[in-house]
Design a protein around this motif. Structure first.
Motif, mmCIF file in Angstrom:
data_model
loop_
_atom_site.group_PDB
_atom_site.id
_atom_site.type_symbol
_atom_site.label_atom_id
_atom_site.label_comp_id
_atom_site.label_asym_id
_atom_site.label_seq_id
_atom_site.Cartn_x
_atom_site.Cartn_y
_atom_site.Cartn_z
ATOM 1 N N LYS A 181 -68.818 2.845 -47.259
ATOM 2 C CA LYS A 181 -67.710 2.085 -46.159
ATOM 3 C C LYS A 181 -67.438 3.075 -45.053
ATOM 4 N N VAL A 182 -68.053 2.783 -43.747
ATOM 5 C CA VAL A 182 -67.545 3.594 -42.717
ATOM 6 C C VAL A 182 -66.481 3.235 -42.122
ATOM 7 N N ASP A 183 -65.481 4.111 -42.088
ATOM 8 C CA ASP A 183 -64.078 3.842 -41.546
ATOM 9 C C ASP A 183 -63.964 4.033 -40.000
ATOM 10 N N MET A 184 -64.992 5.207 -39.851
ATOM 11 C CA MET A 184 -65.020 5.480 -38.164
ATOM 12 C C MET A 184 -66.260 5.820 -37.956
ATOM 13 N N ALA A 185 -67.109 4.812 -37.235
ATOM 14 C CA ALA A 185 -68.382 5.373 -36.712
ATOM 15 C C ALA A 185 -68.845 6.608 -36.085
ATOM 16 N N LEU A 186 -69.903 7.061 -36.630
ATOM 17 C CA LEU A 186 -70.186 8.500 -35.718
ATOM 18 C C LEU A 186 -70.281 8.369 -34.458
ATOM 19 N N ASP A 187 -69.532 9.115 -33.657
ATOM 20 C CA ASP A 187 -69.642 8.969 -32.103
ATOM 21 C C ASP A 187 -69.137 10.323 -31.519
ATOM 22 N N GLU A 188 -69.105 10.320 -30.221
ATOM 23 C CA GLU A 188 -68.754 11.491 -29.589
ATOM 24 C C GLU A 188 -67.185 11.186 -29.013
ATOM 25 N N THR A 189 -66.446 12.182 -29.468
ATOM 26 C CA THR A 189 -64.919 12.302 -29.247
ATOM 27 C C THR A 189 -64.691 13.360 -28.279
ATOM 28 N N PHE A 190 -63.569 13.546 -27.788
ATOM 29 C CA PHE A 190 -63.110 14.649 -26.655
ATOM 30 C C PHE A 190 -63.432 16.039 -27.446
ATOM 31 N N TRP A 191 -63.354 16.207 -28.612
ATOM 32 C CA TRP A 191 -63.544 17.477 -29.127
ATOM 33 C C TRP A 191 -64.975 17.846 -29.866
ATOM 34 N N ALA A 192 -65.752 16.604 -30.262
ATOM 35 C CA ALA A 192 -67.072 16.596 -30.766
ATOM 36 C C ALA A 192 -67.904 15.925 -30.098
ATOM 37 N N HIS A 193 -69.442 16.582 -30.497
ATOM 38 C CA HIS A 193 -70.443 15.753 -29.840
ATOM 39 C C HIS A 193 -70.577 14.590 -30.875
ATOM 40 N N LYS A 194 -70.356 14.660 -32.093
ATOM 41 C CA LYS A 194 -70.267 13.492 -33.124
ATOM 42 C C LYS A 194 -69.264 13.865 -34.050
ATOM 43 N N PHE A 195 -68.367 12.740 -34.419
ATOM 44 C CA PHE A 195 -67.329 12.749 -35.461
ATOM 45 C C PHE A 195 -67.422 11.132 -35.974
ATOM 46 N N ARG B 225 -70.506 5.627 -51.585
ATOM 47 C CA ARG B 225 -70.570 4.800 -52.856
ATOM 48 C C ARG B 225 -69.833 5.249 -54.117
ATOM 49 N N PHE B 226 -69.551 6.569 -54.065
ATOM 50 C CA PHE B 226 -68.981 7.086 -55.387
ATOM 51 C C PHE B 226 -67.285 7.186 -55.111
ATOM 52 N N GLY B 227 -67.019 6.644 -53.989
ATOM 53 C CA GLY B 227 -65.557 6.895 -53.600
ATOM 54 C C GLY B 227 -65.065 8.212 -53.025
ATOM 55 N N THR B 228 -66.045 9.111 -52.597
ATOM 56 C CA THR B 228 -65.592 10.398 -51.726
ATOM 57 C C THR B 228 -65.553 10.013 -50.375
ATOM 58 N N ARG B 229 -64.277 10.551 -49.714
ATOM 59 C CA ARG B 229 -64.023 10.373 -48.284
ATOM 60 C C ARG B 229 -64.756 11.535 -47.712
ATOM 61 N N TRP B 230 -65.444 11.355 -46.515
ATOM 62 C CA TRP B 230 -65.971 12.318 -45.970
ATOM 63 C C TRP B 230 -65.739 12.495 -44.471
ATOM 64 N N MET B 231 -65.444 13.423 -43.927
ATOM 65 C CA MET B 231 -65.674 13.615 -42.422
ATOM 66 C C MET B 231 -66.608 14.204 -41.892
ATOM 67 N N VAL B 232 -67.356 13.756 -41.167
ATOM 68 C CA VAL B 232 -68.552 14.618 -40.473
ATOM 69 C C VAL B 232 -68.305 15.032 -39.214
ATOM 70 N N ASN B 233 -68.296 16.268 -38.713
ATOM 71 C CA ASN B 233 -67.628 16.918 -37.372
ATOM 72 C C ASN B 233 -69.066 17.810 -36.882
ATOM 73 N N CYS B 234 -69.319 17.528 -35.638
ATOM 74 C CA CYS B 234 -70.157 18.322 -35.041
ATOM 75 C C CYS B 234 -69.404 18.471 -33.438
ATOM 76 N N GLU B 235 -69.054 19.762 -33.750
ATOM 77 C CA GLU B 235 -67.829 20.272 -32.486
ATOM 78 C C GLU B 235 -68.716 20.577 -31.508
ATOM 79 N N LYS B 236 -68.125 20.344 -30.082
ATOM 80 C CA LYS B 236 -68.522 20.761 -28.885
ATOM 81 C C LYS B 236 -68.125 22.308 -28.801
#
Length: 136
Positions: free
Chosen positions: A103-117, A123-134
């Protein structure tokens, strides 16, 4: 000093870690079932193949986990495993792979601090944040 997340699963630890090893390019260096533990008689026989301890190494990171018994298992709440990935394309690949059947809670997209976040629960219940900082 180093900090290593330790995850609890409801019986899917082995499958989750095999998935994480593939997605993160890591190596599972421990996958110890309850049946091989010194106190194996303290667990019901149906738990013999469940995982008492797993350890995954990817890059200079370590992720550990186990299967918790039904009366002790609680879904992950209030914490995320954060991956800081330097390349946007790799961040997209990892995010998409972890999000598969999750389940995507926040789509991967550009933010003010990151190229992608982005934020997801796999599906196993682990919550992940994926961050690609500027660059700073």
């Amino acid at each position: 000093m180093k900090m290593n997340p330790y995850l609890s699963f409801d019986g899917s630890c082995e499958e989750a870690f095999k998935t994480y090893a593939k997605v993160l390019g890591g190596e599972i260096v421990a996958m110890l079932p309850y049946k091989d533990m010194p106190m194996e008689n303290n667990f019901p026989p149906e738990w013999g193949k469940k995982i008492a301890h797993a350890r995954l190494i990817f890059g200079d990171n370590v992720l550990m986990a186990s299967d918790a018994s039904p009366e002790r298992y609680k879904p992950m709440e209030g914490v995320s495993v954060t991956l800081n990935i330097p390349e946007p394309a790799e961040a997209e690949r990892v995010f998409d792979a972890l999000a598969d059947d999750g389940k995507v809670d926040m789509a991967l997209d550009e933010t003010f601090w990151a190229h992608k976040f982005g934020v997801l629960v796999d599906r196993f219940g682990t919550r992940w944040m994926v961050n690609c900082e500027k660059p700073r």
